[in-house]
Design a protein around this motif. Structure first.
Motif, PDB file in Angstrom:
ATOM      1  N   ALA A   1       0.822  -1.215   0.000  1.00  0.00           N
ATOM      2  CA  ALA A   1       0.000   0.000   0.000  1.00  0.00           C
ATOM      3  C   ALA A   1       0.855   1.264   0.000  1.00  0.00           C
ATOM      4  O   ALA A   1       0.372   2.352  -0.343  1.00  0.00           O
ATOM      5  N   LEU A   2       2.129   1.141   0.387  1.00  0.00           N
ATOM      6  CA  LEU A   2       3.018   2.305   0.384  1.00  0.00           C
ATOM      7  C   LEU A   2       3.375   2.751  -1.030  1.00  0.00           C
ATOM      8  O   LEU A   2       3.645   3.941  -1.263  1.00  0.00           O
ATOM      9  N   SER A   3       3.381   1.825  -1.979  1.00  0.00           N
ATOM     10  CA  SER A   3       3.988   2.098  -3.280  1.00  0.00           C
ATOM     11  C   SER A   3       3.151   3.017  -4.164  1.00  0.00           C
ATOM     12  O   SER A   3       3.641   4.060  -4.637  1.00  0.00           O
ATOM     13  N   PHE A   4       1.904   2.653  -4.441  1.00  0.00           N
ATOM     14  CA  PHE A   4       1.133   3.425  -5.406  1.00  0.00           C
ATOM     15  C   PHE A   4       0.874   4.869  -4.964  1.00  0.00           C
ATOM     16  O   PHE A   4       1.010   5.796  -5.787  1.00  0.00           O
ATOM     17  N   PRO A   5       0.491   5.136  -3.707  1.00  0.00           N
ATOM     18  CA  PRO A   5       0.262   6.536  -3.327  1.00  0.00           C
ATOM     19  C   PRO A   5       1.500   7.420  -3.492  1.00  0.00           C
ATOM     20  O   PRO A   5       1.387   8.577  -3.946  1.00  0.00           O
ATOM     21  N   ILE A   6       2.672   6.905  -3.131  1.00  0.00           N
ATOM     22  CA  ILE A   6       3.894   7.690  -3.289  1.00  0.00           C
ATOM     23  C   ILE A   6       4.197   7.897  -4.771  1.00  0.00           C
ATOM     24  O   ILE A   6       4.627   8.978  -5.192  1.00  0.00           O
ATOM     25  N   ALA A   7       3.941   6.871  -5.579  1.00  0.00           N
ATOM     26  CA  ALA A   7       4.120   6.999  -7.030  1.00  0.00           C
ATOM     27  C   ALA A   7       3.193   8.071  -7.591  1.00  0.00           C
ATOM     28  O   ALA A   7       3.598   8.892  -8.429  1.00  0.00           O
ATOM     29  N   ALA A   8       1.942   8.069  -7.141  1.00  0.00           N
ATOM     30  CA  ALA A   8       0.971   9.053  -7.633  1.00  0.00           C
ATOM     31  C   ALA A   8       1.382  10.468  -7.244  1.00  0.00           C
ATOM     32  O   ALA A   8       1.278  11.407  -8.050  1.00  0.00           O
ATOM     33  N   LEU A   9       1.873  10.652  -6.013  1.00  0.00           N
ATOM     34  CA  LEU A   9       2.286  11.988  -5.575  1.00  0.00           C
ATOM     35  C   LEU A   9       3.537  12.442  -6.309  1.00  0.00           C
ATOM     36  O   LEU A   9       3.675  13.625  -6.648  1.00  0.00           O
ATOM     37  N   SER A  10       4.454  11.517  -6.583  1.00  0.00           N
ATOM     38  CA  SER A  10       5.643  11.855  -7.357  1.00  0.00           C
ATOM     39  C   SER A  10       5.257  12.296  -8.768  1.00  0.00           C
ATOM     40  O   SER A  10       5.719  13.328  -9.270  1.00  0.00           O
ATOM     41  N   THR A  11       4.369  11.532  -9.406  1.00  0.00           N
ATOM     42  CA  THR A  11       3.919  11.865 -10.757  1.00  0.00           C
ATOM     43  C   THR A  11       3.203  13.213 -10.768  1.00  0.00           C
ATOM     44  O   THR A  11       3.423  14.041 -11.669  1.00  0.00           O
ATOM     45  N   ALA A  12       2.341  13.442  -9.779  1.00  0.00           N
ATOM     46  CA  ALA A  12       1.617  14.714  -9.695  1.00  0.00           C
ATOM     47  C   ALA A  12       2.581  15.884  -9.524  1.00  0.00           C
ATOM     48  O   ALA A  12       2.396  16.957 -10.123  1.00  0.00           O
ATOM     49  N   SER A  13       3.617  15.684  -8.717  1.00  0.00           N
ATOM     50  CA  SER A  13       4.603  16.754  -8.491  1.00  0.00           C
ATOM     51  C   SER A  13       5.365  17.069  -9.775  1.00  0.00           C
ATOM     52  O   SER A  13       5.588  18.243 -10.108  1.00  0.00           O
ATOM     53  N   PHE A  14       5.767  16.024 -10.497  1.00  0.00           N
ATOM     54  CA  PHE A  14       6.446  16.242 -11.784  1.00  0.00           C
ATOM     55  C   PHE A  14       5.532  16.963 -12.769  1.00  0.00           C
ATOM     56  O   PHE A  14       5.972  17.875 -13.486  1.00  0.00           O
ATOM     57  N   LEU A  15       4.264  16.570 -12.802  1.00  0.00           N
ATOM     58  CA  LEU A  15       3.319  17.191 -13.725  1.00  0.00           C
ATOM     59  C   LEU A  15       3.137  18.670 -13.403  1.00  0.00           C
ATOM     60  O   LEU A  15       3.138  19.518 -14.303  1.00  0.00           O
ATOM     61  N   TYR A  16       2.999  18.988 -12.125  1.00  0.00           N
ATOM     62  CA  TYR A  16       2.877  20.387 -11.715  1.00  0.00           C
ATOM     63  C   TYR A  16       4.140  21.157 -12.094  1.00  0.00           C
ATOM     64  O   TYR A  16       4.078  22.287 -12.599  1.00  0.00           O
ATOM     65  N   GLY A  17       5.288  20.539 -11.844  1.00  0.00           N
ATOM     66  CA  GLY A  17       6.551  21.187 -12.183  1.00  0.00           C
ATOM     67  C   GLY A  17       6.678  21.475 -13.666  1.00  0.00           C
ATOM     68  O   GLY A  17       7.163  22.538 -14.078  1.00  0.00           O
ATOM     69  N   GLN A  18       6.202  20.531 -14.506  1.00  0.00           N
ATOM     70  CA  GLN A  18       6.237  20.733 -15.955  1.00  0.00           C
ATOM     71  C   GLN A  18       5.296  21.847 -16.379  1.00  0.00           C
ATOM     72  O   GLN A  18       5.649  22.708 -17.193  1.00  0.00           O
ATOM     73  N   GLU A  19       4.069  21.825 -15.842  1.00  0.00           N
ATOM     74  CA  GLU A  19       3.039  22.771 -16.269  1.00  0.00           C
ATOM     75  C   GLU A  19       3.391  24.206 -15.897  1.00  0.00           C
ATOM     76  O   GLU A  19       3.164  25.136 -16.680  1.00  0.00           O
ATOM     77  N   LEU A  20       3.938  24.402 -14.695  1.00  0.00           N
ATOM     78  CA  LEU A  20       4.178  25.757 -14.194  1.00  0.00           C
ATOM     79  C   LEU A  20       5.665  26.076 -14.022  1.00  0.00           C
ATOM     80  O   LEU A  20       6.010  27.089 -13.418  1.00  0.00           O
ATOM     81  N   GLN A  21       6.527  25.214 -14.566  1.00  0.00           N
ATOM     82  CA  GLN A  21       7.972  25.428 -14.487  1.00  0.00           C
ATOM     83  C   GLN A  21       8.426  25.692 -13.050  1.00  0.00           C
ATOM     84  O   GLN A  21       9.195  26.615 -12.770  1.00  0.00           O
ATOM     85  N   SER A  22       7.910  24.857 -12.152  1.00  0.00           N
ATOM     86  CA  SER A  22       8.237  24.998 -10.732  1.00  0.00           C
ATOM     87  C   SER A  22       9.358  24.037 -10.367  1.00  0.00           C
ATOM     88  O   SER A  22       9.151  22.818 -10.280  1.00  0.00           O
ATOM     89  N   GLN A  23      10.543  24.571 -10.131  1.00  0.00           N
ATOM     90  CA  GLN A  23      11.683  23.723  -9.784  1.00  0.00           C
ATOM     91  C   GLN A  23      11.496  23.048  -8.432  1.00  0.00           C
ATOM     92  O   GLN A  23      11.942  21.911  -8.231  1.00  0.00           O
ATOM     93  N   SER A  24      10.824  23.721  -7.516  1.00  0.00           N
ATOM     94  CA  SER A  24      10.626  23.125  -6.191  1.00  0.00           C
ATOM     95  C   SER A  24       9.762  21.864  -6.289  1.00  0.00           C
ATOM     96  O   SER A  24      10.026  20.860  -5.605  1.00  0.00           O
TER      97      SER A  24
END
Length: 320
Positions: free
Chosen positions: A261-284
């Motif tokens: 159960a640890l794996s998929f939620p962390i994967a989803a949050l990582s993917t979401a963070s990358f997507l946000y970073g791509q969309e808004l050029q957010s390095q953080s």
């Protein structure tokens, strides 16, 4: 199949499909990192084929159980906790469709239709069992109950790129609504009733998954990051921090399949963070996504090793 293998097959758990969810989540997170850093999609391709192999093995095992021990499958369906894991089957198909979308669209399309239809049937069936005359008590409620709702918001990930916007909106709306309803029930159970039993403590991490996946789906549906998307991703980070406060409890627990159960939620949050970073050029956010991906790789590596050890010792397919 031999008689000695049959008792183990009887106890072959539907929770094993969490491995497929975790591995395909890892595949999508790696692919998101490759898109962010503009590298070749080598590692996500390797992860994809490992995921397909593991998912195929789990599926064949459960099909054998359905054929040899249908009464045991029925018992799992009637179990107040395990019933929530059945949509992990359709979720795995939907994630596989999303993972195949870039290079194998001809396969991704039919898989999406199968996964979407199965998700609809399983979600309605689980909800019907919840609101029917089954004897559920507050002690039976756990974060695992989010799995059917999470499955609904996964539909748009491949559904929108494949041109199925209306069906994607339908499933997304249902998923968000039931996430809110179930969140109320789960928080009530965690605060005002007995603590989760040891095997279910790792499912606390599932709290992170619904807003993380909903953010990705909303970005697909709306065409970009807007105010509602900000809220969803922020909620995902809030739940991640809440789960982090419970991390010391995890360290004291023996291994069980629920650790996946640890794996998929962390994967989803990582993917979401990358997507946000791509969309808004957010390095953080790109840094957050990268840190989460490193953590995810460490977790999945440990889970694969520990699961292999448990299989060799015959600890997996045992009665509880």
């Amino acid at each position: 199949m031999s008689n000695t293998a049959s008792p183990q097959l009887r106890h072959y758990p539907v929770t094993l499909f969490a491995i497929g969810m975790g591995m395909l989540g890892l595949t999508l997170a790696i692919h998101a990192a490759e898109l962010t850093y503009r590298t070749e999609a080598y590692y996500s391709a390797y992860a994809l084929w490992v995921s397909v192999a593991l998912l195929a093995a789990v599926t064949l095992g459960y099909l054998a159980k359905i054929i040899r021990h249908p009464d045991a499958v029925k018992a799992e369906w009637n179990h107040p906790v395990r019933i929530a894991f059945f949509p992990a089957i359709s979720i795995s198909l939907l994630l596989l469709s999303a993972a195949l979308l870039t290079d194998h669209k001809a396969i991704a399309g039919p898989l999406w239709w199968i996964g979407m239809a199965l998700q609809g049937v399983l979600a309605l069936s689980v909800i019907s069992a919840w609101i029917g005359h089954r004897s559920f008590a507050p002690v039976h409620v756990s974060p695992a109950w989010f799995i059917p709702a999470v499955g609904n918001v996964i539909v748009p990930l491949a559904g929108v790129p494949l041109g199925h916007a209306e069906l994607s909106w339908l499933f997304f709306s249902a998923g968000v609504m039931f996430w809110i309803v179930l969140l109320t029930l789960v928080i009530n159970r965690l605060m005002f009733h007995d603590p989760l039993p040891g095997r279910l403590v790792p499912t606390l991490v599932i709290l992170i998954a619904p807003p993380s996946v909903a953010f990705i789906a909303w970005t697909r549906l709306s065409g970009g990051v807007d105010s509602f998307g900000h809220i969803l991703l922020s909620l995902a980070y809030v739940f991640a921090l809440i789960v982090l406060t419970q991390a010391p409890k995890f360290m004291r627990l023996p291994f069980a399949l629920s650790w996946w159960a640890l794996s998929f939620p962390i994967a989803a949050l990582s993917t979401a963070s990358f997507l946000y970073g791509q969309e808004l050029q957010s390095q953080s956010h790109i840094v957050i996504g990268t840190v989460l991906l490193v953590l995810l790789l460490t977790i999945v590596g440990g889970l694969l090793m520990r699961t292999a050890i448990a299989v060799r010792r015959g600890e997996i397919c045992q009665p509880e």
